[in-house]
Each structure stands twice: as structure tokens, then as C-alpha cells.
Enzyme design. Structure first.
Site, PDB file in Angstrom:
ATOM      1  N   CYS A 137      -1.608  -1.868   7.172  1.00  0.00           N
ATOM      2  CA  CYS A 137      -0.890  -0.586   7.291  1.00  0.00           C
ATOM      3  C   CYS A 137      -1.020  -0.012   8.695  1.00  0.00           C
ATOM      4  CB  CYS A 137      -1.402   0.410   6.251  1.00  0.00           C
ATOM      5  SG  CYS A 137      -0.922  -0.040   4.565  1.00  0.00           S
ATOM      6  N   GLU A 157       0.982   3.659   2.035  1.00  0.00           N
ATOM      7  CA  GLU A 157       1.519   3.959   3.362  1.00  0.00           C
ATOM      8  C   GLU A 157       2.798   3.174   3.633  1.00  0.00           C
ATOM      9  OE1 GLU A 157      -3.061   4.149   3.883  1.00  0.00           O
ATOM     10  OE2 GLU A 157      -1.625   3.014   2.695  1.00  0.00           O
ATOM     11  N   CYS A 213       0.850  -1.190   0.000  1.00  0.00           N
ATOM     12  CA  CYS A 213       0.000   0.000   0.000  1.00  0.00           C
ATOM     13  C   CYS A 213       0.885   1.239   0.000  1.00  0.00           C
ATOM     14  CB  CYS A 213      -0.892   0.013   1.238  1.00  0.00           C
ATOM     15  SG  CYS A 213      -2.039  -1.372   1.335  1.00  0.00           S
ATOM     16  N   TRP A 234       4.376  -4.847  18.540  1.00  0.00           N
ATOM     17  CA  TRP A 234       5.567  -5.682  18.393  1.00  0.00           C
ATOM     18  C   TRP A 234       6.723  -5.187  19.253  1.00  0.00           C
ATOM     19  CZ3 TRP A 234      10.459  -4.848  16.279  1.00  0.00           C
ATOM     20  CH2 TRP A 234      11.212  -5.994  16.042  1.00  0.00           C
ATOM     21  N   CYS A 272      -5.567   0.485   5.622  1.00  0.00           N
ATOM     22  CA  CYS A 272      -6.065  -0.873   5.848  1.00  0.00           C
ATOM     23  C   CYS A 272      -5.484  -1.403   7.167  1.00  0.00           C
ATOM     24  CB  CYS A 272      -5.673  -1.777   4.671  1.00  0.00           C
ATOM     25  SG  CYS A 272      -3.908  -2.196   4.603  1.00  0.00           S
TER      26      CYS A 272
END
Length: 148
Positions: free
Chosen positions: A101, A66, A64, A137, A98
Site C-alpha cells: 500500500c 487503502e 487492503c 514508478w 503495509c
């Protein structure tokens, strides 16, 4: 979205970086062509620079806009991004990121704000509001080797 979350989002919305929105819109108007490039994105680096990019659609998947901005920013030495926006081609206006992203932005830049359009009104919100109660993460990585 329930009303409590909607009210909370409005309370934490920041002023919209109109220059950033226009940069993405300009790239969408002039660089998005055909089916391969349909979305442009722009990000404001901490040092004030604006980095732009377009998506690279392919039937096997593809990054994407981004995600391409994140890579382009790193290639330009901009490792801290403060705000990001995506704009669709053919005058579709500001579009939301999305899920993939959203997660990547949260992991790379946990304090980044994303410009969204809600009912035709633009607003900037922290990425964490788009992914409440999510896995981050960086928060689950060990600082050093075991036994250090």
C-alpha cells in the site's frame, strides 16, 4: 528507525485530520464484519470529500482497505488524494499501511500524507518518509514515444 530519521519525521509532520480518522473509525465499527473485512480506510480528496472503504480479505490475497479507497475514489471522480488513514476493526485504532500500500500510494499520489499512530499519538507524515530512497514508478516513465 534511527533517531535522526525519527526527528526528521517529527519536523515534517502535519496536523492530523481528526474528521478523517473518525470517518475511518466509524466505518471500521459499523461495516467490518468477520474475517473478510477487518480494516477500514478513509482518504481526503483534494476537493474536501472523504472517501471510505474496507479491505476484502481472501486466503488468495486481497486488496487492503487503502487500495480499495484508491479505486473507490477514482470511481467517484476523485483523482487527487491528500491524506489517508487506516483503522482496524474491534477498536484496534489507527494502523500503518503495509509495504504494498505504501508503494501504491507513493506511485499514485507522491505528495499524499498518511496518518500514523506512534506511541498512542497520531501524526500525519508524507508517504515518502515511509519509503525513503524508493523507486517511484512515475519518475521513470517516458514522456512520449522514442524519437519525439
Amino acid at each position: 528507525m534511527n533517531e535522526r530519521i525519527r526527528v526528521q519525521a517529527r519536523e515534517t509532520a502535519s496536523p492530523v485530520d481528526q474528521e478523517l480518522v473518525e470517518a475511518a473509525a466509524q466505518v471500521a465499527r459499523t461495516r467490518c464484519r468477520g474475517d473478510h473485512h477487518t480494516v477500514a480506510a478513509a482518504a481526503r480528496a483534494r476537493d474536501g470529500r472523504i472517501i471510505t472503504a474496507v479491505n476484502a480479505y481472501h486466503f488468495t490475497g486481497g486488496p487492503c482497505a487503502e487500495l480499495v479507497v484508491i479505486g473507490a475514489a477514482a470511481a467517484q471522480g476523485a483523482y487527487e488524494l491528500d491524506t489517508m488513514v487506516a483503522v482496524g476493526d474491534r477498536d484496534r485504532g489507527v494502523i500503518p499501511p503495509c509495504g504494498r500500500c505504501r508503494q501504491a500510494m507513493l506511485d499514485y499520489f507522491p505528495h499524499i500524507e498518511v496518518i500514523l499512530s506512534e506511541g498512542g499519538r497520531l501524526r500525519a507524515v508524507p508517504i515518502r518518509e515511509l519509503l525513503p530512497l524508493t523507486y517511484v514508478w512515475a519518475e521513470h516513465q517516458l514522456d512520449g514515444e522514442p524519437g519525439e
